[in-house]
Motif scaffolding. Structure first.
Motif, PDB file in Angstrom:
ATOM      1  N   ARG A 208       1.877   6.635  -6.806  1.00 50.42           N
ATOM      2  CA  ARG A 208       0.769   7.508  -7.162  1.00 50.42           C
ATOM      3  C   ARG A 208       1.190   8.978  -7.084  1.00 50.42           C
ATOM      4  O   ARG A 208       0.864   9.780  -7.957  1.00 50.42           O
ATOM      5  CB  ARG A 208      -0.422   7.222  -6.254  1.00 50.42           C
ATOM      6  CG  ARG A 208      -1.737   7.785  -6.769  1.00 50.42           C
ATOM      7  CD  ARG A 208      -2.878   7.377  -5.873  1.00 50.42           C
ATOM      8  NE  ARG A 208      -3.038   5.941  -5.845  1.00 50.42           N
ATOM      9  CZ  ARG A 208      -3.179   5.229  -4.739  1.00 50.42           C
ATOM     10  NH1 ARG A 208      -3.133   5.820  -3.561  1.00 50.42           N
ATOM     11  NH2 ARG A 208      -3.339   3.921  -4.801  1.00 50.42           N
ATOM     12  N   ARG A 209       1.949   9.325  -6.037  1.00 50.42           N
ATOM     13  CA  ARG A 209       2.415  10.708  -5.902  1.00 50.42           C
ATOM     14  C   ARG A 209       3.420  11.053  -7.007  1.00 50.42           C
ATOM     15  O   ARG A 209       3.410  12.161  -7.547  1.00 50.42           O
ATOM     16  CB  ARG A 209       3.058  10.915  -4.533  1.00 50.42           C
ATOM     17  CG  ARG A 209       2.070  10.909  -3.379  1.00 50.42           C
ATOM     18  CD  ARG A 209       2.712  11.424  -2.106  1.00 50.42           C
ATOM     19  NE  ARG A 209       1.768  11.424  -0.998  1.00 50.42           N
ATOM     20  CZ  ARG A 209       2.043  11.915   0.213  1.00 50.42           C
ATOM     21  NH1 ARG A 209       3.254  12.442   0.453  1.00 50.42           N
ATOM     22  NH2 ARG A 209       1.146  11.880   1.169  1.00 50.42           N
TER      23      ARG A 209
ATOM     24  N   ARG B  43       0.830  -1.208   0.000  1.00 50.91           N
ATOM     25  CA  ARG B  43       0.000   0.000   0.000  1.00 50.91           C
ATOM     26  C   ARG B  43       0.866   1.260   0.000  1.00 50.91           C
ATOM     27  O   ARG B  43       0.545   2.242  -0.672  1.00 50.91           O
ATOM     28  CB  ARG B  43      -0.909  -0.014   1.223  1.00 50.91           C
ATOM     29  CG  ARG B  43      -1.871   1.154   1.294  1.00 50.91           C
ATOM     30  CD  ARG B  43      -2.785   1.011   2.504  1.00 50.91           C
ATOM     31  NE  ARG B  43      -3.724   2.122   2.572  1.00 50.91           N
ATOM     32  CZ  ARG B  43      -4.628   2.277   3.542  1.00 50.91           C
ATOM     33  NH1 ARG B  43      -4.698   1.366   4.521  1.00 50.91           N
ATOM     34  NH2 ARG B  43      -5.439   3.300   3.539  1.00 50.91           N
ATOM     35  N   ASP B  44       1.991   1.213   0.749  1.00 48.69           N
ATOM     36  CA  ASP B  44       2.912   2.349   0.748  1.00 48.69           C
ATOM     37  C   ASP B  44       3.555   2.546  -0.620  1.00 48.69           C
ATOM     38  O   ASP B  44       3.749   3.676  -1.078  1.00 48.69           O
ATOM     39  CB  ASP B  44       3.997   2.148   1.808  1.00 48.69           C
ATOM     40  CG  ASP B  44       3.433   2.161   3.214  1.00 48.69           C
ATOM     41  OD1 ASP B  44       2.441   2.883   3.436  1.00 48.69           O
ATOM     42  OD2 ASP B  44       3.956   1.439   4.076  1.00 48.69           O
TER      43      ASP B  44
ATOM     44  N   GLU C   3      -0.537  -0.687 -10.302  1.00 49.69           N
ATOM     45  CA  GLU C   3      -0.652  -0.857  -8.857  1.00 49.69           C
ATOM     46  C   GLU C   3      -1.144  -2.257  -8.496  1.00 49.69           C
ATOM     47  O   GLU C   3      -0.686  -2.851  -7.515  1.00 49.69           O
ATOM     48  CB  GLU C   3      -1.591   0.204  -8.288  1.00 49.69           C
ATOM     49  CG  GLU C   3      -1.022   1.620  -8.336  1.00 49.69           C
ATOM     50  CD  GLU C   3      -1.990   2.644  -7.783  1.00 49.69           C
ATOM     51  OE1 GLU C   3      -3.130   2.252  -7.455  1.00 49.69           O
ATOM     52  OE2 GLU C   3      -1.611   3.816  -7.675  1.00 49.69           O
TER      53      GLU C   3
ATOM     54  N   LYS D 194       2.231   1.734  -3.523  1.00 50.85           N
ATOM     55  CA  LYS D 194       1.214   2.309  -4.405  1.00 50.85           C
ATOM     56  C   LYS D 194       1.034   3.794  -4.140  1.00 50.85           C
ATOM     57  O   LYS D 194       0.884   4.599  -5.060  1.00 50.85           O
ATOM     58  CB  LYS D 194      -0.119   1.577  -4.233  1.00 50.85           C
ATOM     59  CG  LYS D 194      -0.110   0.155  -4.748  1.00 50.85           C
ATOM     60  CD  LYS D 194      -1.511  -0.410  -4.866  1.00 50.85           C
ATOM     61  CE  LYS D 194      -2.172  -0.542  -3.517  1.00 50.85           C
ATOM     62  NZ  LYS D 194      -3.522  -1.151  -3.629  1.00 50.85           N
ATOM     63  N   LYS D 195       1.071   4.161  -2.854  1.00 52.28           N
ATOM     64  CA  LYS D 195       0.931   5.567  -2.496  1.00 52.28           C
ATOM     65  C   LYS D 195       2.107   6.385  -3.034  1.00 52.28           C
ATOM     66  O   LYS D 195       1.934   7.498  -3.542  1.00 52.28           O
ATOM     67  CB  LYS D 195       0.851   5.691  -0.973  1.00 52.28           C
ATOM     68  CG  LYS D 195       0.585   7.105  -0.472  1.00 52.28           C
ATOM     69  CD  LYS D 195       0.481   7.107   1.055  1.00 52.28           C
ATOM     70  CE  LYS D 195       0.254   8.530   1.564  1.00 52.28           C
ATOM     71  NZ  LYS D 195       0.172   8.557   3.063  1.00 52.28           N
TER      72      LYS D 195
END
Length: 420
Positions: free
Chosen positions: A100-101, A93-94, A164, A96-97
């Protein structure tokens, strides 16, 4: 260290890789914007705009494939980096975050610089088109910006979503190995031979189906052949060298002396067949679109002369355009011209529809106004001596071709009564 600091340091450390990825996306945005200006340009004639619209659709399809592939390849290339993050305690999840940024930053900068480049080069783009085709009024509307953003953003967002999902399903070991992992599928020479045969057959059938020579112009067969032409090169690239080895083995001396070279080439073609396939599609698309535009441009005068063989043509019926040869000659000579030939052709203008199995094909009109001429008038006008059989018609084409056929077989005239 905060999460934003990690993203910033990661961008700084991989700056060279991000620059190449950013330049690719900026180039795509610039091309979309330049074609978007043509898409909404009202000064372009409809027949010319149809070519540009088709080109734009083709470019959008290419962008979907190219953006998806480059983003997936970019993520795989960073496999070791992601593996280190996962080892240090970051979750999927980190990751992907973080990606994403990073993508938000890349998308924002790519859109900004791509549209700026499109604004700078669109003027030159219009000048080149004006030299090749015709004078086009330079105009940029708000719709061009919306179209560019509306096409680029959804493609990128959907591609990011699948990327992702790819990261979520991988383990630490798989992520680390993804940067060096090659395609391990074996190259089957039989698949290569079949792909080559299907590719050649589809190329042969495509123009014949399109011109209704076979399969009655079936759209399903046309689509099937088009899919085969587009898909078969992917398998051909992966098995090309292995297929060639089958024939080279008949010459043992040549085969043994080049065994290492052939094995290396077979491995390379199989490993990089996706890249070769995407590049070949891009080059083929560019050549095709350039060829279509240039062909239309070069043949415009020829087609115009075929459709309008005389300098002045007008229709005379029971009410309008009662002009005698002397009146026509007087008008032309008063304007400084000279009447070299004055010919009259009596004909009927009728709509003609395609037929199949004795029934009219709904909505498929051959052409809006067919010209029906008697044998006597045709021979007189064309200085010919044609003998049309009873119950048949002579179908004459603009390029000079002709064929005798029975009207009831494939065409239908909407008329009440004709006396010739």
């Amino acid at each position: 260290m905060t999460f934003s600091a990690i993203v910033y340091k990661n961008l700084k450390y991989n700056l060279a890789r991000y620059i190449s990825f950013y330049l690719v996306n900026s180039f795509i945005v610039a091309v979309l914007f330049m074609y978007g200006t043509l898409f909404f340009n009202d000064s372009i004639p409809d027949n010319t705009k149809s070519v540009f619209n088709f080109s734009f659709v083709a470019i959008v399809l290419f962008c979907i494939v190219f953006i998806s592939y480059t983003q997936t390849y970019f993520v795989k290339f960073r496999g070791k980096e992601f593996g280190v993050y996962l080892t240090l305690g970051m979750t999927a999840r980190d990751l992907k975050k973080m990606t994403r940024r990073e993508n938000i930053i890349i998308i924002s900068i790519s859109l900004l610089t791509g549209i700026t480049a499109g604004l700078l080069f669109s003027r030159m783009f219009y000048l080149i088109l004006g030299k090749l085709l015709q004078t086009i009024e330079y105009s940029i509307g708000f719709d061009s910006f919306l179209l560019t953003i509306g096409v680029f953003l959804p493609i990128y967002i959907i591609s990011t979503f699948f990327t992702e999902r790819y990261l979520t399903k991988l383990s630490i070991i798989e992520v680390i190995q993804s940067s060096s992992k090659k395609e391990v599928a074996t190259a089957n020479p039989f698949v290569g031979l079949v792909s080559i045969l299907l590719f050649g057959l589809a190329l042969y059938l495509l123009p014949k189906i399109y011109t209704d020579e076979i399969f009655d112009g079936s759209k399903a067969m046309l689509a099937l052949c088009a899919i085969v032409v587009l898909a078969s090169p992917f398998f051909i690239f992966g098995t090309l060298i292995s297929t060639c080895q089958l024939f080279i083995r008949k010459f043992p001396r040549v085969y043994n002396n080049n065994l290492l070279v052939l094995s290396n080439l077979a491995h390379r073609f199989l490993s990089y067949r996706t890249i070769l396939y995407v590049v070949s599609l891009m080059v083929s698309l560019g050549v095709f679109l350039i060829g279509v535009g240039y062909t239309i441009h070069k043949n415009t005068v020829t087609f115009n002369d075929l459709e309008r063989p005389y300098d002045f043509m007008f229709v005379e019926d029971g009410i309008y355009n009662h002009v005698s040869p002397d009146e026509m000659r007087e008008v032309i000579e008063d304007s400084g011209g000279k009447l070299e030939k004055y010919a009259v052709l009596e004909y009927l203008s009728l709509p003609i529809y395609k037929m199949k199995d004795g029934k009219v094909k709904t909505g498929e009109r051959t052409y809006f106004n067919g010209v029906l001429v008697s044998e006597r008038n045709y021979n007189k006008h064309m200085a010919a001596n044609k003998d049309v059989k009873q119950g048949s018609m002579l179908d004459v084409f603009l390029d000079g071709g002709e064929i005798q056929t029975k009207p009831a077989e494939d065409v239908m005239f909407l008329m009440r009564r004709i006396v010739i």
